[in-house]
Design a protein around this motif. Structure first.
Motif, mmCIF file in Angstrom:
data_model
loop_
_atom_site.group_PDB
_atom_site.id
_atom_site.type_symbol
_atom_site.label_atom_id
_atom_site.label_comp_id
_atom_site.label_asym_id
_atom_site.label_seq_id
_atom_site.Cartn_x
_atom_site.Cartn_y
_atom_site.Cartn_z
ATOM 1 N N GLN A 190 36.662 45.412 32.949
ATOM 2 C CA GLN A 190 37.837 45.320 32.084
ATOM 3 C C GLN A 190 38.212 46.724 31.607
ATOM 4 N N PHE A 191 39.470 47.079 31.799
ATOM 5 C CA PHE A 191 40.012 48.333 31.266
ATOM 6 C C PHE A 191 41.173 47.940 30.378
ATOM 7 N N GLY A 192 40.895 47.677 29.098
ATOM 8 C CA GLY A 192 41.946 47.189 28.214
ATOM 9 C C GLY A 192 42.490 45.875 28.741
ATOM 10 N N GLY A 193 43.796 45.826 29.012
ATOM 11 C CA GLY A 193 44.408 44.598 29.493
ATOM 12 C C GLY A 193 44.386 44.458 31.004
ATOM 13 N N VAL A 194 43.721 45.374 31.685
ATOM 14 C CA VAL A 194 43.702 45.345 33.146
ATOM 15 C C VAL A 194 42.288 44.993 33.623
ATOM 16 N N PHE A 195 42.205 44.076 34.568
ATOM 17 C CA PHE A 195 40.926 43.591 35.058
ATOM 18 C C PHE A 195 40.802 43.932 36.540
ATOM 19 N N ALA A 196 39.628 44.422 36.927
ATOM 20 C CA ALA A 196 39.384 44.739 38.332
ATOM 21 C C ALA A 196 38.204 43.903 38.800
ATOM 22 N N ALA A 197 38.446 43.028 39.793
ATOM 23 C CA ALA A 197 37.402 42.134 40.300
ATOM 24 C C ALA A 197 37.047 42.511 41.725
ATOM 25 N N GLN A 198 35.746 42.380 42.041
ATOM 26 C CA GLN A 198 35.276 42.608 43.408
ATOM 27 C C GLN A 198 34.421 41.424 43.820
ATOM 28 N N ALA A 199 34.705 40.853 44.979
ATOM 29 C CA ALA A 199 33.831 39.809 45.519
ATOM 30 C C ALA A 199 33.130 40.380 46.742
ATOM 31 N N PRO B 246 46.067 39.055 30.329
ATOM 32 C CA PRO B 246 45.936 40.237 31.187
ATOM 33 C C PRO B 246 47.296 40.849 31.540
ATOM 34 N N ARG B 247 47.310 42.171 31.515
ATOM 35 C CA ARG B 247 48.497 42.888 31.986
ATOM 36 C C ARG B 247 48.522 42.836 33.503
ATOM 37 N N GLU B 248 47.342 42.898 34.092
ATOM 38 C CA GLU B 248 47.238 42.820 35.555
ATOM 39 C C GLU B 248 45.794 42.489 35.922
ATOM 40 N N ILE B 249 45.641 41.808 37.052
ATOM 41 C CA ILE B 249 44.318 41.609 37.646
ATOM 42 C C ILE B 249 44.371 42.193 39.054
ATOM 43 N N ILE B 250 43.426 43.073 39.339
ATOM 44 C CA ILE B 250 43.392 43.720 40.654
ATOM 45 C C ILE B 250 42.172 43.195 41.403
ATOM 46 N N PHE B 251 42.377 42.658 42.591
ATOM 47 C CA PHE B 251 41.254 42.226 43.413
ATOM 48 C C PHE B 251 40.908 43.368 44.357
ATOM 49 N N ARG B 252 39.797 44.047 44.030
ATOM 50 C CA ARG B 252 39.360 45.208 44.817
ATOM 51 C C ARG B 252 38.430 44.737 45.922
ATOM 52 N N ASN B 253 38.985 43.987 46.862
ATOM 53 C CA ASN B 253 38.120 43.458 47.913
ATOM 54 C C ASN B 253 38.118 44.398 49.118
ATOM 55 N N ASP B 254 37.813 45.672 48.818
ATOM 56 C CA ASP B 254 37.799 46.686 49.877
ATOM 57 C C ASP B 254 36.411 47.292 50.067
ATOM 58 N N ALA B 255 35.383 46.670 49.484
ATOM 59 C CA ALA B 255 34.024 47.206 49.667
ATOM 60 C C ALA B 255 33.546 46.892 51.082
ATOM 61 N N PRO B 256 33.062 47.926 51.802
ATOM 62 C CA PRO B 256 32.678 47.724 53.214
ATOM 63 C C PRO B 256 31.644 46.618 53.432
ATOM 64 N N ALA C 292 30.559 35.796 50.421
ATOM 65 C CA ALA C 292 31.473 34.678 50.691
ATOM 66 C C ALA C 292 31.530 33.739 49.487
ATOM 67 N N GLY C 293 30.386 33.517 48.835
ATOM 68 C CA GLY C 293 30.365 32.628 47.672
ATOM 69 C C GLY C 293 31.231 33.170 46.555
ATOM 70 N N ALA C 294 31.097 34.469 46.280
ATOM 71 C CA ALA C 294 31.896 35.079 45.218
ATOM 72 C C ALA C 294 33.376 35.055 45.590
ATOM 73 N N ASP C 295 33.660 35.225 46.869
ATOM 74 C CA ASP C 295 35.055 35.218 47.317
ATOM 75 C C ASP C 295 35.708 33.866 47.015
ATOM 76 N N ARG C 296 34.937 32.794 47.202
ATOM 77 C CA ARG C 296 35.465 31.450 46.919
ATOM 78 C C ARG C 296 35.750 31.258 45.435
ATOM 79 N N ALA C 297 35.052 32.034 44.598
ATOM 80 C CA ALA C 297 35.193 31.847 43.144
ATOM 81 C C ALA C 297 36.428 32.546 42.582
ATOM 82 N N LEU C 298 37.066 33.411 43.367
ATOM 83 C CA LEU C 298 38.113 34.269 42.793
ATOM 84 C C LEU C 298 39.255 33.521 42.108
ATOM 85 N N PRO C 299 39.754 32.401 42.665
ATOM 86 C CA PRO C 299 40.823 31.693 41.936
ATOM 87 C C PRO C 299 40.363 31.216 40.551
#
Ligand code: SAH
Length: 397
Positions: free
Chosen positions: A122-131, A153-163, A134-141
């Motif tokens: 959490q960065f103030g009103g902005v949230f950054a999530a990483q899954a 939230p001002r914004e939620i960013i899904f940072r699903n770019d981890a190799p 596969a189990g965590a990915d299913r939980a994102l909604p």
């Protein structure tokens, strides 16, 4: 819920409270299980070890999320998120400097919060999530719905770019709830404003795990000449400058990090006593190996050198090299704040390496403090993998 069973009564880590079971530990006779599906694990005599998320691809086949069998559904995910939030609010009051670190924090940290594979910052009103699984990915909604319920939230960013996602067969992608790219912006952390790229920066945008140490070390910085090696966006250097350091030099090999650190210094009115240099710290130390001692406080916060078992010996040589060089560049009575975020390097290994470096540097060195990761990156006692960040503050006579 489908079930699986350990294939032999031999001691395995899951029997000792560890939240993982490996492919080789599990009896192969079971119904097909989908990636990310919830399954209950039994030991050989039929006692349940709890419910976990399955992976067909990873060596870690099962990651526990609950001690008793219950579905991994919106109700469970909401409860786990509430518990994680309550844990932070409770620990936050007790933690040194909590008031100053404000609302930039890690809200969820994977197994240590019973949500394996999920990271939420959490960065103030902005949230950054990483899954990451596969189990965590299913939980994102459900994670999104929870954030929208609990915060505005001002914004939620899904940072699903981890190799690591590729190894789980998951696509690499970054997206936002609004659908618009999230432009870098100013965020105040511990009283300093940082220009954070939450959508494209390293990690989820900021090394939140070091924010308490930035403030801890700054309390030692007044009047001192400070070197912040591996400075990233300047967290240690800027807090030291703000606390009255005589001057600070920050070094990082990334040109983007150096540009951002300079920009941060200007914004915070700290450009007068900070300087940032793009360089490889190892090369810089070699070039300055014969210099007179000229720093009163040095910070070493390198990336994880030991990413695998095979990399350990080389990693320990790397740690020793930089710590030895730093000790030599310290004025008498100078301080070294030194860290390792390699999960494989234990506190004892780290202190033993520092002892060798001090001996080779011929400096009598005292340990002022052994430091730990902050409580919003919880260490689960039966999960040593959750303990990755350690450090020491030393005084070299
Ligand atoms: N101290 C920072 C976090 C450091 S992360 C903070 O508290 O926010 C590690 C940093 O080391 C990264 O920014 C990376 O760009 C940098 N880095 C990695 N290898 C390096 C090297 N050989 N020389 C200099 N910087 C390096």
């Amino acid at each position: 819920m489908k079930s699986i069973r350990l294939h032999s009564p031999r001691p395995c880590r899951a029997l000792a409270g560890h939240p993982w079971a490996f492919a080789g530990e599990i009896d192969r006779a079971h119904a097909p299980i989908a990636d990310g599906e919830a399954v209950e694990l039994f030991e050989t005599r039929g006692f349940s070890l709890g419910a976990g998320l399955w992976s067909n691809r990873s060596q870690i086949s099962w990651r526990r999320y609950a001690r008793r069998a219950r579905p991994f559904d919106a109700a469970f995910i909401g409860e786990a998120l509430d518990a994680a939030l309550a844990r932070r609010d409770a620990d936050g009051d007790a933690a040194a400097g909590a008031a100053a670190v404000g609302v930039a924090r890690r809200l969820v940290w994977s197994e240590a919060d019973n949500l394996p594979g999920l990271v939420l910052d959490q960065f103030g009103g902005v949230f950054a999530a990483q899954a990451l699984t596969a189990g965590a990915d299913r939980a994102l909604p459900d994670v999104r719905a929870w954030i929208e319920r609990r915060f505005s939230p001002r914004e939620i960013i899904f940072r699903n770019d981890a190799p690591v996602r590729e190894r789980e067969g998951l696509p690499l992608e970054v997206r936002t709830v609004s659908g618009k790219p999230f432009a870098p912006d100013w965020f105040r952390i511990g009283g300093v404003e940082y220009f954070l790229d939450l959508q494209g920066g390293q990690k989820t945008g900021f090394y939140l795990d070091q924010r308490e140490q930035h403030l801890r070390v700054a309390r030692l910085a007044k009047g001192r000449r400070v070197l912040d090696a591996f400075c990233n966006q300047g967290g240690f250097a800027l807090q030291a400058a703000r606390a009255g350091a005589a001057d600070t030099l920050g070094i990082d090999s990334s040109p983007e990090c150096i540009a951002t650190a300079e920009r941060n210094a200007l914004r915070n009115g700290l450009a007068g006593n900070t300087r940032f240099l793009r360089a490889n710290v190892f090369d810089w130390f070699t070039e300055n190996r014969d210099s007179e001692p000229r720093f009163d406080l040095i910070i070493l916060d390198p990336p994880p050198f030991a990413r695998s078992k095979d990399a350990m010996a080389g990693a320990m040589r790397g740690y020793k090299e930089i710590n030895l060089r730093a000790l030599k560049l310290l004025t008498p009575g100078g301080l070294l704040a030194t860290y390792s975020c390699s999960q494989r390097v234990g506190v004892e290994d780290f202190l033993a390496m520092l002892a060798e470096a001090a001996s080779d540097a011929r400096r009598e060195t005292r340990v002022l403090e052994v430091t730990n990761q902050p409580p919003d990156h919880p260490v689960l006692l039966n999960f040593p993998e959750s303990h990755y960040l350690k450090g020491a503050i030393l005084r070299a006579e």
